[in-house]
Scaffold this active site. Sequence first.
Site, PDB file in Angstrom:
ATOM      1  N   CYS A  93       0.853  -1.191   0.000  1.00 30.99           N
ATOM      2  CA  CYS A  93       0.000   0.000   0.000  1.00 30.99           C
ATOM      3  C   CYS A  93       0.885   1.235   0.000  1.00 30.99           C
ATOM      4  O   CYS A  93       1.919   1.275   0.662  1.00 30.99           O
ATOM      5  CB  CYS A  93      -0.892  -0.009   1.241  1.00 30.99           C
ATOM      6  SG  CYS A  93      -2.003   1.406   1.353  1.00 30.99           S
ATOM      7  N   GLU A 136      -8.308  -0.917  -3.069  1.00 33.38           N
ATOM      8  CA  GLU A 136      -8.612   0.518  -3.163  1.00 33.38           C
ATOM      9  C   GLU A 136      -9.997   0.820  -2.597  1.00 33.38           C
ATOM     10  O   GLU A 136     -10.187   1.813  -1.895  1.00 33.38           O
ATOM     11  CB  GLU A 136      -8.512   1.003  -4.611  1.00 33.38           C
ATOM     12  CG  GLU A 136      -7.150   0.814  -5.270  1.00 33.38           C
ATOM     13  CD  GLU A 136      -5.992   1.394  -4.468  1.00 33.38           C
ATOM     14  OE1 GLU A 136      -6.203   2.366  -3.721  1.00 33.38           O
ATOM     15  OE2 GLU A 136      -4.873   0.860  -4.587  1.00 33.38           O
TER      16      GLU A 136
END
Length: 160
Positions: A93, A136
């Site tokens: 991430c 996401e």
Amino acid sequence: MVRELLKLGNPKLYEISENVTPEEKELVKAWAADLHDTLMEYRKTYGAGRAVAAPQIGIQKRLLYMYTDKPYIFINPVITFPDDETYTLLDDCMSFPGLMVRVTRHKRAHISYLDENFQAQTMDLEGSLSELLQHEYDHLDGILATMRAVDNKSLFTCKT
Ligand SMILES: [Zn+2]
């Protein structure tokens, strides 16, 4: 404009983002431009990064930006799963470079969303795009991949 990426532990990352409204159409263009610039800057630094969620740059809106073969803007996306098949992978991430997390994701997903012209679109996703957009989408609900670790020994540091 390159924006600051909020990092793991920032309370804003754990908030639930709000829907984009039709009145925000012009703002979406500016937000998407910032998401693009921030993603490209991250790629330059880390050599990775396919997509970014608006809350990662402090915009608490249900907006995702992905750049693969071309740019994609997902406004108010909704993800559903056509079946229960899952797989396990190492996830990363932009909000925690240097950390990998073993997570389980659905192999296939269906996403419906509005594009930058507020036209309804859908996409069938499989494999890496499926897990990417699940990751996401989670950001919009204040969920980080660390919270999806398959167990408490499934976080790994790595070289950035
Ligand atoms: Zn992320």
